[in-house]
Each structure stands twice: as C-alpha cells, then as structure tokens.
Design an enzyme around this catalytic site. Structure first.
Site, PDB file in Angstrom:
ATOM      1  N   LEU A   2     -23.661  35.736  10.632  1.00  0.00           N
ATOM      2  CA  LEU A   2     -24.675  36.170  11.621  1.00  0.00           C
ATOM      3  C   LEU A   2     -26.078  36.015  11.040  1.00  0.00           C
ATOM      4  O   LEU A   2     -26.830  36.985  10.891  1.00  0.00           O
ATOM      5  CB  LEU A   2     -24.424  37.604  12.102  1.00  0.00           C
ATOM      6  N   SER A  48     -28.537  24.463   9.964  1.00  0.00           N
ATOM      7  CA  SER A  48     -28.415  23.241  10.765  1.00  0.00           C
ATOM      8  C   SER A  48     -29.727  22.648  11.275  1.00  0.00           C
ATOM      9  O   SER A  48     -29.692  21.650  11.981  1.00  0.00           O
ATOM     10  CB  SER A  48     -27.503  23.530  11.973  1.00  0.00           C
ATOM     11  N   THR A 107     -22.333  15.610  10.670  1.00  0.00           N
ATOM     12  CA  THR A 107     -23.368  15.064  11.542  1.00  0.00           C
ATOM     13  C   THR A 107     -23.571  13.575  11.295  1.00  0.00           C
ATOM     14  O   THR A 107     -23.298  13.071  10.194  1.00  0.00           O
ATOM     15  CB  THR A 107     -24.699  15.814  11.263  1.00  0.00           C
ATOM     16  N   ASP A 108     -24.112  12.881  12.296  1.00  0.00           N
ATOM     17  CA  ASP A 108     -24.449  11.460  12.112  1.00  0.00           C
ATOM     18  C   ASP A 108     -25.685  11.297  11.220  1.00  0.00           C
ATOM     19  O   ASP A 108     -25.973  10.185  10.763  1.00  0.00           O
ATOM     20  CB  ASP A 108     -24.675  10.777  13.469  1.00  0.00           C
ATOM     21  N   GLU A 109     -26.401  12.405  10.957  1.00  0.00           N
ATOM     22  CA  GLU A 109     -27.648  12.295  10.183  1.00  0.00           C
ATOM     23  C   GLU A 109     -27.392  11.882   8.730  1.00  0.00           C
ATOM     24  O   GLU A 109     -28.303  11.444   8.036  1.00  0.00           O
ATOM     25  CB  GLU A 109     -28.450  13.605  10.259  1.00  0.00           C
ATOM     26  N   TYR A 122     -31.577  18.834   4.971  1.00  0.00           N
ATOM     27  CA  TYR A 122     -30.405  19.177   5.796  1.00  0.00           C
ATOM     28  C   TYR A 122     -29.349  18.089   5.692  1.00  0.00           C
ATOM     29  O   TYR A 122     -28.193  18.350   5.349  1.00  0.00           O
ATOM     30  CB  TYR A 122     -30.822  19.377   7.258  1.00  0.00           C
ATOM     31  N   LYS A 136     -25.532  18.088   4.021  1.00  0.00           N
ATOM     32  CA  LYS A 136     -24.311  17.785   4.782  1.00  0.00           C
ATOM     33  C   LYS A 136     -23.582  16.608   4.135  1.00  0.00           C
ATOM     34  O   LYS A 136     -22.356  16.601   4.046  1.00  0.00           O
ATOM     35  CB  LYS A 136     -24.647  17.466   6.245  1.00  0.00           C
ATOM     36  N   ASN A 188     -25.926  17.380  19.814  1.00  0.00           N
ATOM     37  CA  ASN A 188     -25.300  18.115  20.911  1.00  0.00           C
ATOM     38  C   ASN A 188     -26.351  18.839  21.743  1.00  0.00           C
ATOM     39  O   ASN A 188     -27.436  19.151  21.247  1.00  0.00           O
ATOM     40  CB  ASN A 188     -24.377  19.200  20.346  1.00  0.00           C
ATOM     41  N   LYS A 227     -34.215  24.087  18.622  1.00  0.00           N
ATOM     42  CA  LYS A 227     -33.921  22.653  18.702  1.00  0.00           C
ATOM     43  C   LYS A 227     -34.577  22.093  19.963  1.00  0.00           C
ATOM     44  O   LYS A 227     -34.910  22.833  20.896  1.00  0.00           O
ATOM     45  CB  LYS A 227     -32.407  22.428  18.739  1.00  0.00           C
ATOM     46  N   ASP A 271     -46.309  14.630  13.392  1.00  0.00           N
ATOM     47  CA  ASP A 271     -44.910  14.222  13.250  1.00  0.00           C
ATOM     48  C   ASP A 271     -44.203  15.011  12.151  1.00  0.00           C
ATOM     49  O   ASP A 271     -44.839  15.540  11.238  1.00  0.00           O
ATOM     50  CB  ASP A 271     -44.850  12.721  12.937  1.00  0.00           C
TER      51      ASP A 271
HETATM   52  P1  NAD Z   1     -25.943  26.746  14.395  1.00  0.00           P
HETATM   53  O1  NAD Z   1     -27.096  26.788  13.471  1.00  0.00           O
HETATM   54  O2  NAD Z   1     -26.162  27.000  15.846  1.00  0.00           O
HETATM   55  O3  NAD Z   1     -24.829  27.786  13.924  1.00  0.00           O
HETATM   56  C1  NAD Z   1     -24.482  27.958  12.578  1.00  0.00           C
HETATM   57  C2  NAD Z   1     -23.577  29.196  12.479  1.00  0.00           C
HETATM   58  O4  NAD Z   1     -23.159  29.321  11.119  1.00  0.00           O
HETATM   59  C3  NAD Z   1     -24.292  30.498  12.854  1.00  0.00           C
HETATM   60  O5  NAD Z   1     -23.436  31.296  13.644  1.00  0.00           O
HETATM   61  C4  NAD Z   1     -24.561  31.154  11.514  1.00  0.00           C
HETATM   62  O6  NAD Z   1     -24.605  32.569  11.583  1.00  0.00           O
HETATM   63  C5  NAD Z   1     -23.372  30.665  10.696  1.00  0.00           C
HETATM   64  N1  NAD Z   1     -23.657  30.655   9.239  1.00  0.00           N
HETATM   65  C6  NAD Z   1     -24.755  30.125   8.628  1.00  0.00           C
HETATM   66  N2  NAD Z   1     -24.679  30.322   7.303  1.00  0.00           N
HETATM   67  C7  NAD Z   1     -23.484  30.964   7.074  1.00  0.00           C
HETATM   68  C8  NAD Z   1     -22.832  31.414   5.908  1.00  0.00           C
HETATM   69  N3  NAD Z   1     -23.376  31.273   4.677  1.00  0.00           N
HETATM   70  N4  NAD Z   1     -21.634  32.020   6.043  1.00  0.00           N
HETATM   71  C9  NAD Z   1     -21.067  32.182   7.264  1.00  0.00           C
HETATM   72  N5  NAD Z   1     -21.670  31.792   8.406  1.00  0.00           N
HETATM   73  C10 NAD Z   1     -22.850  31.174   8.317  1.00  0.00           C
HETATM   74  O7  NAD Z   1     -25.257  25.326  14.161  1.00  0.00           O
HETATM   75  P2  NAD Z   1     -24.596  24.326  15.222  1.00  0.00           P
HETATM   76  O8  NAD Z   1     -25.657  23.534  15.879  1.00  0.00           O
HETATM   77  O9  NAD Z   1     -23.612  25.084  16.038  1.00  0.00           O
HETATM   78  O10 NAD Z   1     -23.832  23.344  14.225  1.00  0.00           O
HETATM   79  C11 NAD Z   1     -22.520  23.665  13.770  1.00  0.00           C
HETATM   80  C12 NAD Z   1     -22.062  22.586  12.811  1.00  0.00           C
HETATM   81  O11 NAD Z   1     -22.068  21.320  13.475  1.00  0.00           O
HETATM   82  C13 NAD Z   1     -22.948  22.419  11.584  1.00  0.00           C
HETATM   83  O12 NAD Z   1     -22.127  22.197  10.465  1.00  0.00           O
HETATM   84  C14 NAD Z   1     -23.793  21.195  11.894  1.00  0.00           C
HETATM   85  O13 NAD Z   1     -24.143  20.499  10.719  1.00  0.00           O
HETATM   86  C15 NAD Z   1     -22.820  20.381  12.746  1.00  0.00           C
HETATM   87  N6  NAD Z   1     -23.441  19.487  13.739  1.00  0.00           N
HETATM   88  C16 NAD Z   1     -24.394  19.960  14.608  1.00  0.00           C
HETATM   89  C17 NAD Z   1     -24.922  19.105  15.568  1.00  0.00           C
HETATM   90  C18 NAD Z   1     -25.932  19.603  16.584  1.00  0.00           C
HETATM   91  O14 NAD Z   1     -26.470  18.784  17.358  1.00  0.00           O
HETATM   92  N7  NAD Z   1     -26.218  20.886  16.654  1.00  0.00           N
HETATM   93  C19 NAD Z   1     -24.517  17.773  15.624  1.00  0.00           C
HETATM   94  C20 NAD Z   1     -23.543  17.322  14.711  1.00  0.00           C
HETATM   95  C21 NAD Z   1     -23.019  18.190  13.782  1.00  0.00           C
HETATM   96  P1  TYD Z   2     -33.789  18.484  16.862  1.00  0.00           P
HETATM   97  O1  TYD Z   2     -33.319  19.124  18.115  1.00  0.00           O
HETATM   98  O2  TYD Z   2     -34.452  19.327  15.829  1.00  0.00           O
HETATM   99  O3  TYD Z   2     -32.528  17.700  16.254  1.00  0.00           O
HETATM  100  P2  TYD Z   2     -32.468  16.623  15.031  1.00  0.00           P
HETATM  101  O4  TYD Z   2     -33.745  16.632  14.295  1.00  0.00           O
HETATM  102  O5  TYD Z   2     -31.350  17.175  14.220  1.00  0.00           O
HETATM  103  O6  TYD Z   2     -32.165  15.311  15.669  1.00  0.00           O
HETATM  104  O7  TYD Z   2     -34.798  17.320  17.252  1.00  0.00           O
HETATM  105  C1  TYD Z   2     -34.409  16.286  18.129  1.00  0.00           C
HETATM  106  C2  TYD Z   2     -35.565  15.308  18.205  1.00  0.00           C
HETATM  107  O8  TYD Z   2     -36.684  15.949  18.842  1.00  0.00           O
HETATM  108  C3  TYD Z   2     -36.064  14.854  16.849  1.00  0.00           C
HETATM  109  O9  TYD Z   2     -36.444  13.482  16.932  1.00  0.00           O
HETATM  110  C4  TYD Z   2     -37.303  15.724  16.595  1.00  0.00           C
HETATM  111  C5  TYD Z   2     -37.834  15.956  17.985  1.00  0.00           C
HETATM  112  N1  TYD Z   2     -38.520  17.264  18.214  1.00  0.00           N
HETATM  113  C6  TYD Z   2     -39.772  17.291  18.828  1.00  0.00           C
HETATM  114  O10 TYD Z   2     -40.330  16.230  19.198  1.00  0.00           O
HETATM  115  N2  TYD Z   2     -40.365  18.496  19.040  1.00  0.00           N
HETATM  116  C7  TYD Z   2     -39.790  19.668  18.649  1.00  0.00           C
HETATM  117  O11 TYD Z   2     -40.418  20.756  18.841  1.00  0.00           O
HETATM  118  C8  TYD Z   2     -38.496  19.631  18.040  1.00  0.00           C
HETATM  119  C9  TYD Z   2     -37.822  20.896  17.595  1.00  0.00           C
HETATM  120  C10 TYD Z   2     -37.892  18.396  17.848  1.00  0.00           C
END
Ligand code: NAD
Ligand code: TYD
Length: 361
Positions: free
Chosen positions: A40, A90, A140-142, A165, A169, A195, A204, A297
C-alpha cells in the site's frame, strides 16, 4: 477450466493492473484461492478491491515484497503454486526524481520472491501440489528502449532500457530468466505496452489528463506531444496474463500489446473532445483543447514504443478485444462514475507530488 485448487500469490494487487487482474482472475477461475501481498504505497489503494474484499477465496496481506521472512512465511503457510508478480514502483517520472526505491522494490523485491519460490518449489512439497508451479513476472516493453519511426519490439529485441524505472525492470527480468536457467524455476515473463482503464492512478498520462480536463486545469504535454505509445485496455492485459498462465511455455517471454499506436497529443485531444461531448464545454464556454500546455520535456524521453504481439497471438490465441476508441470511452465513463475514487486518491501526498513535478515546468 484449469483452476482447480490453484493457490495464487498476487503481488501489488492493490495497484492499477493488479486490482483489475485480481477481479478478472476470481471471475474466470472460480475455484482458485488468491492472496494479495501489497505494501500500500501511494499507488496502492484498498478501495480498488473493496467489492471483492469479503470473498472467502481472497486474502489481503499488507507487506513489503523485500521482507524475506514475511514472504518466506507466506509461501510456507499458503503453499503457493502460482505467483503473479505485479508489485513495482512503476512511474518513469518518479524514477527520475528518486531512483532508490525503484532499485529496492523492483530488483531486490523480485529477488526475494524468486528465492522464496525456489526454496518452496525445490523442497519436495512440489510433488504433493495439485498443480505444476508457475512464476509469472509482469514486465514492460520499456526494457527494449526506444524505437524510431518504424519497427516493432519482438521477444528477441535486445534490452536497452533508458530510465531508472525501465533499467530496474530490465534487471528484474534478467534475474527471473537466470532463475529459470540456473535453478529450473518454472518462470514466465510478459512484456506489455502502456495500459489504460479503470483504477489508473492519476499521475500517468491518461488519468491525469481526464482528471485535469474535468476540473478545467492545464493539460501538461511533454515536448511537442509527438512521442508515441502503444495503448492496451487493462482488462485485455489481464486476460493475456491468464492465457500465459494457462498455456504459456515455461521459460518463455511473451510480448503483449494493443496494436494501437498514438502520439500523446492525439490521446490528449481525444480525451478533451470526448469530455466536451459528455459533460459540456468549460464554464468559460471554451473547448477543453484550449487547456493544453506544452511543457518541458522528460529527460531521456523515449520516442516510440510499439509491440509485435505475433507470438502470444499465434501460440496462445490471445488478441486485444477492446480497441482504443471503445476503451477510452469506457475509461472516461468509469472516471465520471467514480469521482469519489479520484477525490480519495488525489489528496495530500498527490498534491505535493503534483506541485513538485509540474510547478516549475
Ligand atoms: P501501480 O504503480 O499502479 O501499482 C503498484 C502496486 O505495487 C501498488 O499497489 C503498490 O502499493 C504495490 N507495491 C509497490 N511497492 C511494493 C512493495 N515493496 N511491496 C509490496 N507491494 C508494493 O503499477 P501498475 O501500473 O499496476 O503496474 C503493475 C506492474 O505492471 C508493474 O510491475 C509494471 O512494471 C508493469 N507494467 C505496467 C504497465 C502500465 O502501463 N501501467 C505496462 C506494462 C507493465
Ligand atoms: P506515462 O503515462 O507516464 O507512461 P510511460 O512514460 O511509462 O510511457 O506517459 C505516457 C506518455 O505521456 C509519455 O510519452 C510521457 C507523456 N506524458 C506527458 O506528455 N505529460 C504528462 O503529464 C505525463 C505524466 C506523461
């Protein structure tokens, strides 16, 4: 259905993707037992799973994945045969401001879970388990770095992470792979594109823009808004994870993507137009696009991400079911119906973060 008595550890189940996954998993696999281990942090929210909290198949444990005694104890107590590892720091921008927590949680945390699984699954208990164990690491694809105007990331694209980040990963992906090759741990890795959908924390891009646009606040677009992301509706990602658990080949990586590339500015303009249509123009009588501000940027900003999802489609039959125009509409409707959730997660600490990050941009 192949869920008979499956005993699942989900880490990070109170976050964005994790909470969508827990809900889908309990729905699709009615006989599974699921333990959600989550620290949390600011990104984790118990209310994300309030609707299933009392389900007898579900147990929540508040704790840190880096806490080895806690993690080992849970593995022994519950005898997990399945791990779905979401827990991570994340957000790229936060990793630029403060990388240390990313190294700890994303690398040391993954190591701690791998060790616990290795100990339990090599102890002989495995033979008495009703299922062959699986450790699925959600990535992640990153990790693949940045694309130019052409090309797609495949499972064999060399790793080239650019942010703290994505580097953390990438390190965790390599550890998972090493545990498979060295110890025979039955691992699976998914590398997914960006996502979006319900319960997405408003730091995000998409939820931040929805929240700001609703409230008539500036819409910060980094650089010129031409960076491209490949957007996938979160429930499709969760369905891909279930498909990999059910049918994926141990030791393999599966790329997951939406086949839906969009420049950031187009995403922001789409949200503005859909909100104007749903709730009317701003109180000034202007359209929401007038709130767009091009700001400084992101350092090292990756230009373009795009996934080739041929492998998961051809081997496992998975493909996205919700295209971007449908998904973004659903997402906006969800936020409009859950203003209380947004209110609850954007108090104190969020406001401090926002002021720090965007104040001088
Ligand atoms: P998020 O940041 O919304 O959620 C992360 C969760 O992990 C939170 O509930 C947080 O409380 C918990 N957490 C963080 N540190 C912790 C710790 N030390 N111990 C236990 N719990 C902990 O992340 P998300 O966007 O749901 O992403 C989930 C996973 O998917 C991540 O591994 C991320 O790298 C991967 N992922 C995310 C995306 C995206 O677009 N969001 C895309 C591809 C992969
Ligand atoms: P983000 O949602 O942070 O995901 P990621 O960086 O993991 O792809 O950002 C998505 C895209 O949007 C990225 O190119 C950065 C851009 N961005 C903005 O232009 N303004 C913002 O305030 C944020 C958070 C992201």
């Amino acid at each position: 259905m192949t869920d008979l008595k499956r005993s699942i550890l989900v880490t990070g189940g109170c976050g964005f993707i994790g909470s969508n996954f827990v809900r889908l998993c309990l729905e699709r696999w009615p006989h599974a037992r699921l333990v959600n281990l989550d620290k949390l942090t600011y990104a984790g929210n118990l209310s994300n799973l309030a609707d299933i909290a009392a389900d007898p198949r579900y147990r929540f444990v508040r704790g840190d994945i880096c806490d080895a005694p806690l993690v080992d104890g849970l593995f022994n107590e519950e005898g997990f045969d399945t791990v779905v590892h979401f827990a991570a720091e994340s957000h790229v921008d936060r990793s630029i401001d403060g990388p240390a927590e990313f190294i700890r949680t994303n690398i040391v945390g993954t190591f701690t879970l791998l060790e616990a699984a290795r100990k339990l699954w090599s102890s002989g208990i495995q033979s008495s388990m009703s299922r062959v164990p699986r450790f699925l690491h959600v990535s992640t694809d990153e990790v693949y770095g940045s694309l130019g105007d052409t090309g797609l990331f495949t499972e064999t694209t060399p790793y080239d992470p650019h942010s703290p980040y994505s580097a953390s990963k990438a390190a965790s992906d390599h550890l998972v792979s090493a545990y498979h090759h060295t110890y025979g741990l039955p691992t699976l890795v998914t590398n997914c594109s960006n996502n979006y959908g319900p319960y997405h924390f408003p730091e995000k891009l998409i939820p931040l823009i929805i929240n700001n646009a609703l409230n008539g606040r500036d819409l910060p677009v980094y650089g010129d808004g031409s960076n491209v992301r490949d957007w996938l509706y979160v429930v499709d990602h969760c369905a891909a994870i279930l498909a990999v658990l059910e049918k994926g080949r141990v030791g393999e990586t599966y790329n997951v993507g939406g086949n839906s590339e969009k420049p950031n500015l187009e995403v922001v303009e789409t949200i503005c137009d859909l909100l104007d249509a749903r709730v009317g123009l701003l109180s000034t009588g202007k359209p929401r696009r007038t709130l767009i501000r091009f700001v400084k940027d992101r350092p090292g900003h990756d230009r373009r991400y795009a996934i080739d999802a041929t492998k998961i489609r051809s081997e496992l039959g998975w493909c996205p079911t919700v295209d971007f125009s449908e998904g973004i509409g659903r997402t906006i409707d969800w936020y409009l119906q859950h203003l209380d959730w947004v209110e609850q997660v954007t108090t104190g600490a969020y406001r401090d973060y926002y002021a720090r990050h965007y104040g001088n941009r």
